[in-house]
Design a protein around this motif. Sequence first.
Motif, mmCIF file in Angstrom:
data_model
loop_
_atom_site.group_PDB
_atom_site.id
_atom_site.type_symbol
_atom_site.label_atom_id
_atom_site.label_comp_id
_atom_site.label_asym_id
_atom_site.label_seq_id
_atom_site.Cartn_x
_atom_site.Cartn_y
_atom_site.Cartn_z
ATOM 1 N N VAL A 1 -7.961 -2.716 10.184
ATOM 2 C CA VAL A 1 -7.881 -3.824 9.230
ATOM 3 C C VAL A 1 -8.221 -5.137 9.923
ATOM 4 C CG1 VAL A 1 -6.275 -5.259 7.892
ATOM 5 C CG2 VAL A 1 -6.262 -2.778 7.593
ATOM 6 N N VAL B 1 0.858 -1.181 0.000
ATOM 7 C CA VAL B 1 0.000 0.000 0.000
ATOM 8 C C VAL B 1 0.896 1.234 0.000
ATOM 9 C CG1 VAL B 1 -1.964 1.151 1.053
ATOM 10 C CG2 VAL B 1 -1.660 -1.298 1.393
ATOM 11 N N VAL C 1 -7.773 3.739 -0.679
ATOM 12 C CA VAL C 1 -6.652 3.409 0.205
ATOM 13 C C VAL C 1 -5.340 3.601 -0.548
ATOM 14 C CG1 VAL C 1 -5.586 1.652 1.663
ATOM 15 C CG2 VAL C 1 -8.059 1.600 1.274
ATOM 16 N N SER C 2 -4.530 4.541 -0.120
ATOM 17 C CA SER C 2 -3.183 4.736 -0.669
ATOM 18 C C SER C 2 -2.548 5.914 0.056
ATOM 19 C CB SER C 2 -3.205 5.008 -2.178
ATOM 20 O OG SER C 2 -3.717 6.294 -2.449
ATOM 21 N N ILE D 1 1.787 -6.494 5.177
ATOM 22 C CA ILE D 1 1.498 -5.198 4.561
ATOM 23 C C ILE D 1 2.804 -4.418 4.432
ATOM 24 C CG2 ILE D 1 0.242 -3.023 4.768
ATOM 25 C CD1 ILE D 1 -1.925 -4.532 6.286
ATOM 26 N N GLY E 1 -5.341 -3.529 -6.158
ATOM 27 C CA GLY E 1 -5.879 -2.177 -6.049
ATOM 28 C C GLY E 1 -6.983 -1.879 -7.031
ATOM 29 N N TYR F 1 -11.750 -0.115 4.431
ATOM 30 C CA TYR F 1 -11.740 -0.548 3.035
ATOM 31 C C TYR F 1 -10.666 -1.609 2.781
ATOM 32 C CZ TYR F 1 -15.082 2.961 1.407
ATOM 33 O OH TYR F 1 -16.225 3.699 1.180
ATOM 34 N N LEU F 2 -9.477 -1.376 3.320
ATOM 35 C CA LEU F 2 -8.396 -2.344 3.118
ATOM 36 C C LEU F 2 -8.745 -3.668 3.789
ATOM 37 C CD1 LEU F 2 -5.591 -2.869 1.970
ATOM 38 C CD2 LEU F 2 -4.619 -2.004 4.117
ATOM 39 N N LEU G 1 -10.395 -0.315 -5.154
ATOM 40 C CA LEU G 1 -9.837 -0.198 -3.802
ATOM 41 C C LEU G 1 -8.825 0.931 -3.721
ATOM 42 C CD1 LEU G 1 -9.434 -1.298 -0.911
ATOM 43 C CD2 LEU G 1 -7.782 -2.937 -1.872
ATOM 44 N N GLU G 2 -8.015 1.077 -4.766
ATOM 45 C CA GLU G 2 -6.931 2.059 -4.780
ATOM 46 C C GLU G 2 -7.429 3.498 -4.661
ATOM 47 O OE1 GLU G 2 -3.752 2.860 -8.195
ATOM 48 O OE2 GLU G 2 -3.541 0.880 -7.272
ATOM 49 N N VAL H 1 -2.059 0.247 -4.827
ATOM 50 C CA VAL H 1 -2.269 -0.950 -4.007
ATOM 51 C C VAL H 1 -2.132 -2.172 -4.900
ATOM 52 C CG1 VAL H 1 -3.866 -2.208 -2.497
ATOM 53 C CG2 VAL H 1 -3.865 0.298 -2.501
#
Length: 400
Positions: free
Chosen positions: A352, A213, A262-263, A337, A239, A318-319, A258-259, A217
């Motif tokens: 998470v 990440v 989350v990033s 991770i 991602g 989200y992750l 997803l990306e 992702v």
Amino acid sequence: MKPVNIKSMRMTNVSLVLDTIRRMGPISRYDISKITKLSPSAVSSIVENLINVGIVKETPAKVTKVGRRPIELTLNETGYYPIGIEIEKDKITGILMALSGRILKSKVINLNTTDVNEVLGSVVNVYRSLIEDVNKEEIIGVGVAVPGTINRKEGVCIFSPNLGWRNINIKEYLGQYIKDYPLFIEHIIKAVTYGEMWYGAGIGKDNIICVRVGSGVSAGFVLDGKLYRGPNDRAGEFGHTVIERNGKKCKCGSYGCLETYVSTQVLYEKVFEGIQKNAYTKVNIENKTKDEILDEIIEAGKSGDRFILNIFEEMGTYLGIGIANLINLFNPEIIIIAGGLSKAGELLLEPVRRIVNLHAFPPIPEIMVTKLGALTGPIGAASEVIEETLLKKIFEKTEE
């Protein structure tokens, strides 16, 4: 009956012994024989060759029992140096590494452009810095990790959303300057996963998922002890799995990836937006680099900054949903991770783990951040060089 290829069999056995030492060393010849199912005489013969060419070294075991201390084996720290280089959107990071995993030299060049010639020119400058004052004959190859879809055979970056690159022949460009050593171009998540397999939290485990990440992702998979690539080497675009059907537009062209939730880039944008709207936060972004801003954000979160904690809660949620899906699909032993957001540690891990516990089928694997820190990518790129070149080097030496 098919004829037996003795050399191929020897290479398989050497690889098996070498991999056992790498994963489980310090380790005795006796234990290697038990683990690999090779005969003690075969193990001794292979080990002697590895010692003679300087790849493996012997050390007395650290035991307190009375009597002669058994001899244990580890990878050597001198000779056979791989170089690993990671390209990111904002910097190039390179290392010269010993087989033991010890970092001998490192070099970072910050970037403010994604122009192909400038970025790859910086890769060449990092490479030149790393080989300076080093015995060139001891270097075994150069690995370059790139954020994007890669044709490994040709060394072409097919598509990198983060860099805005399409069909860039990285190997051809770098090959003009890196002429004396094998050159390998790899997707960044594959390199990171190599690093975790060889030197990180994945040592000794056969089923691993490594989630990177950073500015993007992605996920790397080790299944039954081998890195999984997929038939077109495209596995790992975690991602770009969709978690919101009508979600935000992603730079890949799709929606709800997803990306986009989350990033590190998402983190920066949320913090900058909050500061512009006068959110109460301890974060001060003035006159700081992105790395310094990330450190400042993480420290604020650790000190209880509610604005920052809420951002990590949302990203971790989200992750966690994405990781729970991976666990249900692959049943890994461990989730690691890596990438820039791994620096957040428990700020990210706590939400998470909570979400994973709600959505993944038990038993839930251990979820942790990388032990390799910011150098996971370069270490992984160097690890792949070892994987691709070391057996060849062994047989060149032993057959002289």
